[in-house]
Every structure is written in C-alpha cells, then in structure tokens.
Design an enzyme around this catalytic site. Structure first.
Site, PDB file in Angstrom:
ATOM      1  CB  ILE A 157      12.608  17.015  47.352  1.00  0.00           C
ATOM      2  CG1 ILE A 157      11.966  18.385  47.195  1.00  0.00           C
ATOM      3  CG2 ILE A 157      12.257  16.249  47.603  1.00  0.00           C
ATOM      4  CD1 ILE A 157      10.212  18.780  47.474  1.00  0.00           C
ATOM      5  CB  CYS A 158      17.687  18.792  45.180  1.00  0.00           C
ATOM      6  SG  CYS A 158      18.650  19.518  44.492  1.00  0.00           S
ATOM      7  CG  LEU A 159      12.304  21.509  44.517  1.00  0.00           C
ATOM      8  CD1 LEU A 159      10.771  21.301  45.219  1.00  0.00           C
ATOM      9  CD2 LEU A 159      12.581  21.217  43.057  1.00  0.00           C
TER      10      LEU A 159
ATOM     11  CB  ILE B 298      19.621  15.554  45.288  1.00  0.00           C
ATOM     12  CG1 ILE B 298      20.668  15.725  44.580  1.00  0.00           C
ATOM     13  CG2 ILE B 298      19.211  14.747  46.858  1.00  0.00           C
ATOM     14  CD1 ILE B 298      21.548  16.640  45.999  1.00  0.00           C
TER      15      ILE B 298
END
Length: 303
Positions: A90-92, A127
């Site tokens: 995941i996009c963080l 994403i």
C-alpha cells in the site's frame, strides 16, 4: 532467533527492541516478527470505531529493509477490507513507496496506528487503495473475524484483547497521527492522489524560463565539439614576413584584411629579393675586378 543475526547491526538492535515492546497484544493492535525471519512481521489491527470498519479485525504483513530504521517498511494487507488492496504494497507516507517522507524516529507501532487512522480516509487513486461502498466495507468487517493466517497461526477472534474504556486513547492517537502524516504529505491545495508522499516541484519563474530558452538557443547556434571563433589579433608590423605568414595560418584574418596583409608581404618579399640580387652582382663585379687586376700584374712582371 538471536543467534542467526548480527546483534551489532542497528537494524537488528532496533527490531529486537520493538519486538519486546510489542510482545503483548493490545485491544487495538499487535505485531511480532516471524519465528524464522526478523525482517518480516505479521500484524493485526482493529477497525476504527464509528466508521465503516467498526468491528473489523484486519491482518497483514510488514516487510522491513536491512537499512531499517533509515528506510521505511513495506505494508501489505492480507484481510479483505475495502480500503486497501489485498496482497499489494500500500502507498502511504510511512511505507516503502515514499522513502522521502519516512522518519527514522517512526516505528512499527507508528505504522500500525497510521493504518488504523488512514482506513476511514479516501483512497483517491493512490497505489493499493480501494473505495468500496460503506455497505461493502461493513460486510467485510464482519467477515474479517473469520480470517486465519497460516504463516503465523493467528486467529482474528483471539488476536487482540477485548475493547476497554481505555481504548479511546489509542483511537485519538491514531486519528491525530493520520492528520499529521496527511499534512506532511499533502501541502495546501494538493490532493492525496497528487501529493501522496511526494514533494511537488515549485513552478518555474519567467526568469528561469528565459534562461532556459537562451541556453537552448546558444546550444543550437554553437554546435557541440566546436569552439567559438576567437577574434584575430591585430597584425604586428614589427614582425618578420615569416612570422606574419605563420600568424596568418594560425589565425586567419577577416576577408577585408587579407589583401592588405598579402600586399604587404609581397612588397617585403620583392624588396628583399631585389636587394639580394644587387648585392650578389656587386660582389661578383668586385671579385672579377680583383682577378683581372691580379692577372694584369702577373703579365707585366713576366715581361
């Protein structure tokens, strides 16, 4: 496990310390490394209350780089939740997608609280993000308690402690952490999809644009590999004809000056040649005269 790793490594020291701190599960989160891999952790988090994820218990993986904590971990959800894609990083701003926003002071606990705080937010095309309907998320929240992880043998119904009156403190900390990270990631006027952990470039000013255009024009006018033509030096009249010819071969003069330089050089060459011829003739006359006089003297002596 300790015997398999270099205990002097900063990453190993840090992960050992965090594993001891997170050993006991809380009512909101729990995380521990796998028995055979200190750099892969499995975690469980509870869905934030008063949201579409209320009542859900979600399981996932955290893969840490050897440079941790100087580089961020990668976070992967294993339980279907409707907010983050299953089995995808995941996009963080706290994940491996954005090392430029990661802070070494953050920890695995920080990542767990950030996941909880980010769940109610909009994905906006980032994403690994999903935007399921509230009904779908609530259905997945109920179903999440049936999930079982074969890798770490975790059962969601017993992975976390029951909720207590002190749970609101973790909820508040998770929401505040999500707001702080969002503010750090997205400057005013930039959406999460546009920012998403990246720092936008400042707009080019007119002065910078003009400088770029001038540089491009200069590059087109002066081909690569060729030096700009230097102005020809002013001829020095005190130089000899040979020096002037050598100077002309090295630094060709402008077309308007060539006839003057050629005329000057030709006149000098003609004068020098004429002088040499005259001196040669005079010397020959003197030598001939001396020979004639010498012969005449010898003839008179013999008589």
């Amino acid at each position: 496990m300790e015997a398999r790793y270099n205990l002097k490594s900063p990453a190993v020291k840090r992960l050992m310390k965090e594993a001891a701190e997170l050993k006991d599960a809380t009512d909101h989160y729990h995380a521990q490394p796998l028995e055979d891999n200190l750099f892969e952790w499995h975690f469980t988090v509870r869905g934030p209350p008063d949201s579409d994820f209320d009542g859900g218990v979600y399981h996932g993986r955290i893969v840490l780089p050897p440079e941790y904590p100087m580089k961020p971990p990668s976070i992967i959800l294993l339980t279907a939740n409707g907010r983050f894609e299953v089995g995808k990083k995941i996009c963080l701003s706290i994940s491996g997608h954005h090392p430029e926003t990661w802070q070494p002071s953050w920890s695995i606990r920080t990542a767990l609280l950030a996941i909880i705080g980010f769940m109610p937010t909009k994905g906006e095309g980032a994403i690994g993000s999903l935007d399921y309907t509230p009904e779908e998320r609530k259905a997945l929240a109920k179903k999440s308690q049936e999930y079982f992880c074969d890798a770490c043998a975790s059962t969601m119904k017993t992975a976390l402690l029951p909720l207590s009156s002190e749970s609101s403190q973790d909820d508040t900390e998770a929401r505040e952490l999500a707001r702080q990270i969002s503010f750090t990631v997205n400057p005013p006027g930039i959406s999460q999809a546009e920012g998403s952990g990246t720092i936008p470039k400042p707009p080019e000013t007119e002065q910078n644009t003009d400088a770029v255009l001038q540089a491009e024009i200069h590059d087109r006018e002066a081909p690569s590999g060729e030096e700009e033509e230097q102005p020809a030096p002013t001829p020095n009249v005190s130089r000899s004809p040979r020096q002037r010819r050598a100077q002309q071969r090295r630094n060709p003069a402008s077309p308007g000056l060539i006839p003057v330089q050629q005329h000057t050089g030709d006149a000098s060459n003609t004068g020098s040649t004429l002088l040499i011829v005259l001196l040669t003739l005079a010397l020959a006359v003197l030598i001939f005269r001396r020979i004639y006089l010498a012969n005449d003297y010898i003839f008179d002596y013999e008589l």
